[in-house]
Design an enzyme around this catalytic site. Structure first.
Site, PDB file in Angstrom:
ATOM      1  CG  HIS A  17      -1.922  -1.082   1.228  1.00 44.44           C
ATOM      2  ND1 HIS A  17      -1.731  -2.289   1.854  1.00 44.44           N
ATOM      3  CD2 HIS A  17      -3.151  -1.161   0.644  1.00 44.44           C
ATOM      4  CE1 HIS A  17      -2.770  -3.067   1.669  1.00 44.44           C
ATOM      5  NE2 HIS A  17      -3.657  -2.417   0.930  1.00 44.44           N
ATOM      6  CG  ASP A  18       1.531   3.611  -3.176  1.00 45.79           C
ATOM      7  OD1 ASP A  18       2.510   2.900  -2.876  1.00 45.79           O
ATOM      8  OD2 ASP A  18       1.087   3.757  -4.335  1.00 45.79           O
ATOM      9  CB  THR A  19      -2.615   6.078   0.429  1.00 48.96           C
ATOM     10  OG1 THR A  19      -1.830   6.639  -0.622  1.00 48.96           O
ATOM     11  CG2 THR A  19      -3.345   7.163   1.182  1.00 48.96           C
ATOM     12  CE  LYS A 235       0.812  -0.387  -5.040  1.00 53.46           C
ATOM     13  NZ  LYS A 235       2.233  -0.336  -5.344  1.00 53.46           N
TER      14      LYS A 235
END
Lengths: 294, 294
Positions: A17-19, A235
């Site tokens: 995950h980015d966020t 993500k």
């Protein structure tokens, strides 16, 4: 629905995950008590360059006041990372409803709502001014009232119920908005009635549902975040403690979801056959991620 | 459903009944205003030797205090003619539940409830003592609590909701009683939220319905009156202003029913296709019967 327990599972979850969108009450803290290892786990995400947003149905504080709370409990946060149901309500009135300048809003709720409305240039009254003892005598109509907004109100009284009821009963075209529909919220190691419970006397007496509910699981706040920050939902993970708000919100918004067991939801409820709202993952507490920083 | 307008219709209606059960708010008066010609119409029934009972869902006053109100507005009434949802609740706890002497009742409501409970020897707390400002901090459990009774409470506050919620949440075996489920009641020429609305935050937060609702349309009070006074239901008429309490109560109890239009129910609602609760008769106001005494 996978429980994350090993370092491998926890690491793989973060890396994919980015966020991360966080609910606050029941995830980071309960009242003024920060849960164990939350600061360390949050720092870990920051150190890995993850984007972080706080998406709270708590309408009692404005975003600015909420930021003060983050400072007080020593968790890093910036104003543009904070999204609340009170701010979502103000934004809804301003941008979706295009609430007329010659009308005003009657507020059953705390300072968070009136401050966010005022910050968007929307005239309002009620709120903390109607706390305390009031004779419930005849309640005059006010033709300037264009909407009634209800949120969690620990100063709720019969006068406020009668006033909100009278405005909406006298003119059914007036908007009836609810900041969020949480039936309970976690506090003092237990739960207390939430905004969604406090508002029900109006629904019952009016035989009417609100025209809009702005908090989770409604997607207003997610749409604002995705649009402002150009995020990839695939993500992005929603982390929360309530199935019918946080997890439903993330699932319906196409995010992955992580349920923590430090708030309203207990493991037996999560796993019960009656439960139709399943997170992608769950974990005992968000603080569990702190083990990765060792 | 026949509207009574001519002297012939009004006379025939009276002659065909021995006993009249009256709802009070919205039929005889609204607040402290007695409706026109009510005293004269009531006197006419008394002069014809009719039996009269007052059957009110109003739990805010004890029967003794209610009798004071009759005196104040100069309408004849005796204590044994008055039946209220507060008294019905106390009787239910004493005779049906056989509420244990070592337990006590937490009351969300007015003096009518605590006084009627005490009159039946049932220990209680809360009520007016919990009015006013209270910090909503941790709420300790009290193992002596055996029931929570909720009625109309113009001093409702968040503290009472949290206290009632906590007792019922901590031990679901505790009884949850509602004096009456009126969603609104007539006052000041309009309507305000009633006991049935004020109680809904607890139902929503607890995800639980009350174990019993004692007021109309439940037949507890009718059963008491019929048993104590050996009445013939076929010669008894219930006179009221609310369809879902008064008229439903009379219809389900096998009485004839008369709806007056001085309270909650307006003629368009009465006649609308959506309305499934029809009185036997209706009349603009109970005062219309006074014309017969001319």
């Amino acid at each position: 629905m996978e429980k994350l327990t090993t370092s491998e599972q926890l690491n793989s979850f973060i890396d994919s995950h980015d966020t991360f969108l966080f609910d606050c009450d029941g995830v980071l803290w309960e009242g003024s008590n920060v849960f164990p290892n939350v600061r360390e786990a949050m720092q870990l995400l920051r150190s890995k360059g993850k984007k972080i947003f706080f998406v709270t149905n708590n309408s009692t504080k404005s975003r600015a006041a909420y930021l003060e709370k983050f400072k007080k409990v020593d968790i890093e946060a910036n104003l543009e990372e904070v999204f609340s149901s009170a701010n979502a309500t103000a934004a809804y009135l301003k941008y979706v409803v295009k609430f007329p300048a010659d009308k005003k809003v009657y507020v059953v709720g705390m300072a968070g709502i009136t401050q966010e409305l005022e910050a968007e240039g929307i005239r309002c009254f009620g709120g903390l001014d109607d706390a305390g003892a009031h004779d419930v005598d005849e309640i005059p109509d006010d033709p300037e009232v264009g909407a009634v907004v209800v949120g969690l109100d620990i100063h709720i009284n019969y006068y406020k119920y009668c006033k909100a009821f009278t405005y909406l009963h006298n003119d059914p075209k007036r908007l009836f908005l609810l900041t969020n529909a949480d039936s309970t919220f976690p506090t003092h190691g237990t739960i207390f009635p939430g905004a969604g419970s406090i508002a029900t006397p109006l629904m019952t007496a009016l035989e009417r549902q609100p025209d809009a509910i702005l908090g989770k699981p409604r997607l207003n706040m997610l749409e604002s975040i995705l649009a402002e920050h150009h995020l990839d939902p695939k993500k992005t993970c929603m982390i929360g403690d309530r199935l019918d708000t946080d997890i439903d919100f993330g699932n319906r918004g196409g995010l992955t979801t992580l349920c923590v067991l430090t708030g309203v939801t207990k493991e037996n409820k999560l796993k019960s056959e009656d439960n139709t709202i399943k997170p992608t993952y769950y974990v005992d507490s968000f603080g569990d991620f702190a083990s990765l920083s060792n």
